[in-house]
Design a protein around this motif. Structure first.
Motif, PDB file in Angstrom:
ATOM      1  N   SER A  66     -18.575  92.090  -8.757  1.00 45.35           N
ATOM      2  CA  SER A  66     -19.826  92.022  -9.138  1.00 45.35           C
ATOM      3  C   SER A  66     -20.561  93.353  -9.499  1.00 45.35           C
ATOM      4  N   PHE A  67     -20.192  94.433  -9.193  1.00 49.07           N
ATOM      5  CA  PHE A  67     -20.642  95.614  -9.698  1.00 49.07           C
ATOM      6  C   PHE A  67     -20.761  95.773 -11.347  1.00 49.07           C
ATOM      7  N   ILE A  68     -19.514  95.245 -11.803  1.00 47.77           N
ATOM      8  CA  ILE A  68     -19.499  95.198 -13.105  1.00 47.77           C
ATOM      9  C   ILE A  68     -20.414  94.283 -13.882  1.00 47.77           C
ATOM     10  N   GLN A  69     -20.646  93.294 -13.171  1.00 50.78           N
ATOM     11  CA  GLN A  69     -21.463  92.275 -13.700  1.00 50.78           C
ATOM     12  C   GLN A  69     -22.975  92.356 -13.561  1.00 50.78           C
ATOM     13  N   ASN A  70     -23.403  92.875 -12.207  1.00 52.60           N
ATOM     14  CA  ASN A  70     -25.012  93.190 -12.018  1.00 52.60           C
ATOM     15  C   ASN A  70     -25.053  94.452 -11.159  1.00 52.60           C
ATOM     16  N   GLY A  71     -24.078  95.255 -10.966  1.00 54.67           N
ATOM     17  CA  GLY A  71     -24.480  96.336 -10.135  1.00 54.67           C
ATOM     18  C   GLY A  71     -24.023  96.224  -8.609  1.00 54.67           C
ATOM     19  N   GLY A  72     -24.450  94.843  -8.196  1.00 48.75           N
ATOM     20  CA  GLY A  72     -24.409  94.629  -6.631  1.00 48.75           C
ATOM     21  C   GLY A  72     -25.129  95.562  -6.072  1.00 48.75           C
ATOM     22  N   LYS A  73     -24.286  95.658  -4.446  1.00 47.42           N
ATOM     23  CA  LYS A  73     -25.241  96.536  -3.720  1.00 47.42           C
ATOM     24  C   LYS A  73     -24.676  98.168  -3.716  1.00 47.42           C
ATOM     25  N   TYR A  74     -23.988  98.188  -4.875  1.00 50.55           N
ATOM     26  CA  TYR A  74     -23.415  99.764  -5.219  1.00 50.55           C
ATOM     27  C   TYR A  74     -24.239 100.594  -6.258  1.00 50.55           C
ATOM     28  N   LEU A  75     -25.468 100.063  -6.833  1.00 50.93           N
ATOM     29  CA  LEU A  75     -26.130 100.725  -7.613  1.00 50.93           C
ATOM     30  C   LEU A  75     -26.906 101.841  -6.728  1.00 50.93           C
ATOM     31  N   VAL A  76     -26.924 103.048  -7.365  1.00 48.73           N
ATOM     32  CA  VAL A  76     -27.774 104.039  -6.900  1.00 48.73           C
ATOM     33  C   VAL A  76     -29.274 104.198  -7.211  1.00 48.73           C
ATOM     34  N   LYS A  77     -30.042 104.778  -6.389  1.00 48.47           N
ATOM     35  CA  LYS A  77     -31.459 105.045  -6.861  1.00 48.47           C
ATOM     36  C   LYS A  77     -31.502 106.088  -7.758  1.00 48.47           C
ATOM     37  N   GLU A  78     -32.142 105.807  -8.900  1.00 44.28           N
ATOM     38  CA  GLU A  78     -32.329 106.551 -10.091  1.00 44.28           C
ATOM     39  C   GLU A  78     -33.114 107.837  -9.484  1.00 44.28           C
ATOM     40  N   GLU A  79     -34.279 107.494  -9.081  1.00 42.24           N
ATOM     41  CA  GLU A  79     -35.170 108.109  -8.689  1.00 42.24           C
ATOM     42  C   GLU A  79     -34.736 109.629  -7.776  1.00 42.24           C
ATOM     43  N   THR A  80     -33.662 109.450  -6.912  1.00 41.37           N
ATOM     44  CA  THR A  80     -33.155 110.485  -6.376  1.00 41.37           C
ATOM     45  C   THR A  80     -32.334 111.524  -7.010  1.00 41.37           C
ATOM     46  N   ILE A  81     -31.578 110.884  -7.987  1.00 41.17           N
ATOM     47  CA  ILE A  81     -30.872 111.984  -9.055  1.00 41.17           C
ATOM     48  C   ILE A  81     -31.818 112.560  -9.906  1.00 41.17           C
ATOM     49  N   SER A 123     -43.748 116.092 -10.297  1.00 43.29           N
ATOM     50  CA  SER A 123     -42.883 115.790 -11.532  1.00 43.29           C
ATOM     51  C   SER A 123     -42.371 114.359 -11.878  1.00 43.29           C
ATOM     52  N   VAL A 124     -42.685 113.938 -12.767  1.00 38.43           N
ATOM     53  CA  VAL A 124     -41.851 112.363 -13.085  1.00 38.43           C
ATOM     54  C   VAL A 124     -41.057 112.521 -14.216  1.00 38.43           C
ATOM     55  N   TRP A 125     -39.522 112.131 -14.210  1.00 39.33           N
ATOM     56  CA  TRP A 125     -38.909 112.244 -15.379  1.00 39.33           C
ATOM     57  C   TRP A 125     -38.293 110.851 -15.605  1.00 39.33           C
ATOM     58  N   ASP A 126     -37.768 110.599 -16.882  1.00 42.58           N
ATOM     59  CA  ASP A 126     -37.017 109.590 -17.258  1.00 42.58           C
ATOM     60  C   ASP A 126     -35.784 109.954 -17.847  1.00 42.58           C
ATOM     61  N   LEU A 127     -34.912 109.044 -17.842  1.00 46.13           N
ATOM     62  CA  LEU A 127     -33.584 109.181 -18.686  1.00 46.13           C
ATOM     63  C   LEU A 127     -33.541 109.846 -19.954  1.00 46.13           C
ATOM     64  N   LYS A 128     -34.720 109.521 -20.908  1.00 48.21           N
ATOM     65  CA  LYS A 128     -34.630 110.069 -22.029  1.00 48.21           C
ATOM     66  C   LYS A 128     -34.918 111.555 -21.976  1.00 48.21           C
ATOM     67  N   GLN A 129     -35.679 112.102 -21.045  1.00 40.68           N
ATOM     68  CA  GLN A 129     -36.030 113.285 -20.679  1.00 40.68           C
ATOM     69  C   GLN A 129     -34.688 114.205 -20.099  1.00 40.68           C
ATOM     70  N   VAL A 130     -33.902 113.309 -19.390  1.00 42.68           N
ATOM     71  CA  VAL A 130     -32.918 114.071 -18.925  1.00 42.68           C
ATOM     72  C   VAL A 130     -31.897 114.252 -19.957  1.00 42.68           C
ATOM     73  N   ALA A 131     -31.698 113.342 -20.673  1.00 45.22           N
ATOM     74  CA  ALA A 131     -30.873 113.554 -22.062  1.00 45.22           C
ATOM     75  C   ALA A 131     -31.102 114.794 -22.899  1.00 45.22           C
ATOM     76  N   GLU A 132     -32.037 115.323 -22.728  1.00 43.75           N
ATOM     77  CA  GLU A 132     -32.558 116.558 -23.528  1.00 43.75           C
ATOM     78  C   GLU A 132     -32.474 117.815 -22.844  1.00 43.75           C
ATOM     79  N   ASN A 193     -27.497 105.491 -18.064  1.00 41.45           N
ATOM     80  CA  ASN A 193     -27.985 104.487 -17.058  1.00 41.45           C
ATOM     81  C   ASN A 193     -27.023 103.482 -16.597  1.00 41.45           C
ATOM     82  N   PRO A 194     -26.520 103.690 -15.232  1.00 35.42           N
ATOM     83  CA  PRO A 194     -25.727 102.752 -14.617  1.00 35.42           C
ATOM     84  C   PRO A 194     -26.216 101.280 -14.582  1.00 35.42           C
ATOM     85  N   GLN A 195     -27.591 101.066 -14.627  1.00 35.41           N
ATOM     86  CA  GLN A 195     -28.129  99.881 -14.719  1.00 35.41           C
ATOM     87  C   GLN A 195     -27.749  98.966 -16.070  1.00 35.41           C
TER      88      GLN A 195
END
Length: 311
Positions: A66-81, A123-132, A193-195
């Protein structure tokens, strides 16, 4: 003070880093003979393991699907990273420019020294900023996270080495879950993004690479070379329909190690070593393969920008 984006590596350095990754790919060795016969110990485990534990293993393996299909319970918190990346970036800026440079810049992450720690949470970032971000910051954050995960896996392996076959059977899905989490965290470190289902497939491919023999590793690398080619993605995705076989192969690769874990007392040592090796291998594969993708994307972006400037 220069903004973070101006600390990004030049094309020349990116090409050098890419060559190092390609060298690492060529240096990947075959798995050992006793790892190839990993199914033998698991045949023994299957005979010794009570049905209730087998059923639990089956349930957990289905959850990984189910992780492949929808992430399931294994999705991590993006904010932490993102928070960890922000912290690393701030420390990098302080090292490059001094503490005043961070205090005086509103759009940079702020943390590290006592004088700026109170500003960090703003400080608030998003993945677009991380990619830079410069690769240096991505690499350091990924290494720090991996170190913590390896320490946890080592302790967990030692714990499950105490309880014999019952805790060993439960240890495998726990280890798989930890592998999925560390790979997601590494993905986020490099701005992916693993989402997205596409990234979860890439994560499974990283796991497959880490547990494959030399022929399998080459096959995975060939598939991943097409991963970001929109015209060929369907071909890569169709090959993931056999995800369960990938998971079972990953599990069986630890068979001989887990058999040693059944030895009383000594199982603590074998369990900690096996888990440490497992997470270390999968994290190394994830870092190198995600790092390669980020470098290739960055080089492609710079080529596109150069082409547009010539028009």
């Amino acid at each position: 003070m220069k903004p973070l984006i101006e600390y990004r590596e030049s094309q020349e350095i990116l090409h050098q880093e890419l060559k190092q990754i390609e060298k690492w790919e060529k240096e990947q060795k075959d798995i050992f003979f006793w790892e190839k016969i990993g199914r033998w110990p698991f045949m023994l485990l299957d005979r010794l393991t009570p049905k209730i534990i087998k059923d639990k293993l089956e349930q957990l393996l289905n959850e990984l699907g189910s992780f492949i299909q929808n992430g399931g319970k294994y999705l991590v918190k993006e904010e932490t990273i993102l928070s960890r990346l922000s912290k690393t970036a701030c420390e990098y800026m302080i090292k490059q420019n001094g503490i005043d440079s961070v205090l005086d810049t509103e759009d940079q992450p702020r943390v590290g020294e006592n004088a700026v720690a109170e500003h960090y949470d703003d400080s608030v970032w998003d993945l677009k900023q991380v990619a830079e971000l410069p690769l240096t910051i991505m690499d350091q954050t990924a290494d720090d996270i991996t170190s913590g995960r390896i320490t946890f896996a080592t302790a967990q392996g030692a714990t499950t080495g105490i309880g014999g076959v019952f805790t060993i059977a439960a240890d495998i899905p726990i280890l798989l879950g930890l592998s999925l989490k560390v790979l997601q965290e590494i993905a986020l470190c490099y701005g992916f993004n693993p989402q997205d289902k596409q990234e979860r497939i890439f994560i499974i491919k990283c796991m497959q690479f880490a547990s494959s023999d030399i022929v399998g590793k080459k096959a995975v690398l060939e598939e991943l070379a097409l991963f970001d080619d929109s015209s060929r993605q369907a071909q890569v995705f169709s090959q993931m329909q056999g995800w369960r076989e990938v998971i079972n192969t990953y599990r069986d690769q630890f068979g001989w190690k887990k058999l040693l874990q059944m030895v009383p007392i000594a199982g603590i040592l074998f369990g900690s070593m096996a888990n440490r090796s497992a997470i270390s291998d999968v994290a190394e594969a994830g870092k190198m393969l995600y790092r390669k993708r980020r470098i290739l994307k960055r080089l492609a972006e710079e080529r596109m920008g150069w082409s547009r400037s010539k028009e």
